[in-house]
Motif scaffolding. Sequence first.
Motif, PDB file in Angstrom:
ATOM      1  N   LYS A 110       5.779-106.363  40.436  1.00  0.00           N
ATOM      2  CA  LYS A 110       4.486-105.764  40.760  1.00  0.00           C
ATOM      3  C   LYS A 110       4.101-105.951  42.219  1.00  0.00           C
ATOM      4  O   LYS A 110       3.146-105.331  42.682  1.00  0.00           O
ATOM      5  CB  LYS A 110       3.392-106.361  39.872  1.00  0.00           C
ATOM      6  N   PHE A 111       4.826-106.812  42.933  1.00  0.00           N
ATOM      7  CA  PHE A 111       4.441-107.117  44.310  1.00  0.00           C
ATOM      8  C   PHE A 111       5.577-106.912  45.311  1.00  0.00           C
ATOM      9  O   PHE A 111       5.331-107.018  46.512  1.00  0.00           O
ATOM     10  CB  PHE A 111       3.940-108.562  44.416  1.00  0.00           C
ATOM     11  N   ASN A 112       6.804-106.627  44.870  1.00  0.00           N
ATOM     12  CA  ASN A 112       7.891-106.378  45.811  1.00  0.00           C
ATOM     13  C   ASN A 112       8.149-104.879  45.929  1.00  0.00           C
ATOM     14  O   ASN A 112       7.507-104.060  45.260  1.00  0.00           O
ATOM     15  CB  ASN A 112       9.158-107.134  45.393  1.00  0.00           C
ATOM     16  N   ASN A 113       9.088-104.513  46.767  1.00  0.00           N
ATOM     17  CA  ASN A 113       9.357-103.111  47.067  1.00  0.00           C
ATOM     18  C   ASN A 113      10.570-102.560  46.338  1.00  0.00           C
ATOM     19  O   ASN A 113      11.123-101.535  46.737  1.00  0.00           O
ATOM     20  CB  ASN A 113       9.563-102.937  48.576  1.00  0.00           C
ATOM     21  N   GLU A 114      11.001-103.195  45.267  1.00  0.00           N
ATOM     22  CA  GLU A 114      12.225-102.755  44.591  1.00  0.00           C
ATOM     23  C   GLU A 114      12.045-101.384  43.949  1.00  0.00           C
ATOM     24  O   GLU A 114      12.911-100.506  44.068  1.00  0.00           O
ATOM     25  CB  GLU A 114      12.631-103.790  43.541  1.00  0.00           C
ATOM     26  N   SER A 115      10.945-101.157  43.259  1.00  0.00           N
ATOM     27  CA  SER A 115      10.722 -99.862  42.605  1.00  0.00           C
ATOM     28  C   SER A 115      10.519 -98.754  43.619  1.00  0.00           C
ATOM     29  O   SER A 115      11.015 -97.631  43.454  1.00  0.00           O
ATOM     30  CB  SER A 115       9.513 -99.963  41.671  1.00  0.00           C
ATOM     31  N   LEU A 116       9.794 -99.035  44.697  1.00  0.00           N
ATOM     32  CA  LEU A 116       9.594 -98.022  45.738  1.00  0.00           C
ATOM     33  C   LEU A 116      10.902 -97.692  46.446  1.00  0.00           C
ATOM     34  O   LEU A 116      11.149 -96.534  46.804  1.00  0.00           O
ATOM     35  CB  LEU A 116       8.561 -98.511  46.749  1.00  0.00           C
ATOM     36  N   ALA A 117      11.771 -98.693  46.631  1.00  0.00           N
ATOM     37  CA  ALA A 117      13.050 -98.447  47.285  1.00  0.00           C
ATOM     38  C   ALA A 117      13.973 -97.598  46.419  1.00  0.00           C
ATOM     39  O   ALA A 117      14.744 -96.786  46.943  1.00  0.00           O
ATOM     40  CB  ALA A 117      13.720 -99.772  47.635  1.00  0.00           C
ATOM     41  N   SER A 118      13.907 -97.764  45.108  1.00  0.00           N
ATOM     42  CA  SER A 118      14.734 -96.938  44.220  1.00  0.00           C
ATOM     43  C   SER A 118      14.337 -95.471  44.318  1.00  0.00           C
ATOM     44  O   SER A 118      15.200 -94.580  44.392  1.00  0.00           O
ATOM     45  CB  SER A 118      14.597 -97.435  42.778  1.00  0.00           C
ATOM     46  N   LEU A 119      13.029 -95.216  44.340  1.00  0.00           N
ATOM     47  CA  LEU A 119      12.566 -93.844  44.499  1.00  0.00           C
ATOM     48  C   LEU A 119      12.914 -93.293  45.875  1.00  0.00           C
ATOM     49  O   LEU A 119      13.367 -92.145  46.010  1.00  0.00           O
ATOM     50  CB  LEU A 119      11.055 -93.783  44.273  1.00  0.00           C
TER      51      LEU A 119
END
Length: 398
Positions: A110-119
């Motif tokens: 909820k606080f890192n950029n892993e999901s945004l980086a996948s997109l």
Amino acid sequence: MKRLQLQRWSGTVLSPRTCPTSRIAPFVRLQSTASSAARVEDVQSLENESPVYSAPRRRPRSQLPSPPVQAARESAKLAALHARLGLPARLPYETLARTLVDASADPNPKFNNESLASLGQELLAYYTSEHLICTFPRLPMTVVQAAMYAYVGPKSLSAMAREWGVELAAAPGGEVDAGVLQFKRVDPGSEVGLDPSATTRPRANVWRKSISSGVVYDDIFGDPAKKAIPPSAVDPRIPDPKTVKGVTAEEASATFVRALMGAVYLHAGRPAAKRFFREHFLSRHLDISKLFQFVQPTRDLGRLCAREGFEHPVARIISETGRLSRHPVYVVGIFSGKDKLGEGTGGSLAEARTRAAVAALKGWYLYSPLQVRVPSSTEEEGAEPWKPVYVDLGEVIV
């Protein structure tokens, strides 16, 4: 002794307020992209589950794995980065600060950029591949993968982050400025690279790689892809930050650029994401003619002419000088009938003929139509109907 009379305002001092948001909001670490209404609903559901609720103590910033959400509005570096890149006003500072937190620094999704980086990785791959394939429809697959690596590869993205002025934090933590890139560094002496057993190839130790197997098993750059973790093996609990492996500065910087691309797409929409891609990625000059590497160009040119129904190519001397000197120069042309396919110079006839064959092959593969239109252009409002682009038969398979 007179009895004290409590005034009406004394109740606000002796007893805490019953408003849920005023009691829990300063103490709970909330997600930066959550709305205020959702926060109130979460707090009310939490109070309904436990009749007697006591607010947790405020954790100091030194104990947090990443800066709190409210620190994004206090960072001058973050505001300068937002203005320097010309990001849309719809992209809040809180989300921009989240793109600077790597998963190795804060394992909480909820606080890192892993999901945004996948997109962002999928968007960069889509926009880059459609630009290359529609602009140069005859490029070989290996050249397409090399061009994509040059545009959106980890080394290029890391260089872009440095050009944008993104600073690297020495160590992650809640007291660090929210405008610097936070990640856990690799321990000294540890091996950096992908384990062959963790790839999607069935037999990674056997050196056999073809074009078709590279499309199926490798990533968009032609490198071995990481094996996906099955959902049953994922631990629902947040891992301990001490057990998370570190990453290199290049990998963390590339992840930040991908996450920023995904954040622009989510908050500002598709037009802003495409404009951001054109301004920061396609604006970089890339000489695709230098990405070719032919082993036997004369043989490949002969097979290409046979496939296309052209006359067999013939090498002819156009001009020469200094044949009996120490440094002679020959100009050789490759002709198919009366049409000249390529021309090359060299210190010997064999060298000049090879360079002429290479020039003829590059002239064929680097063909580009006059009007280039990509499939994503049909998603815009008022766009014309899609017309199929030119599709080539492919490279010469020997």
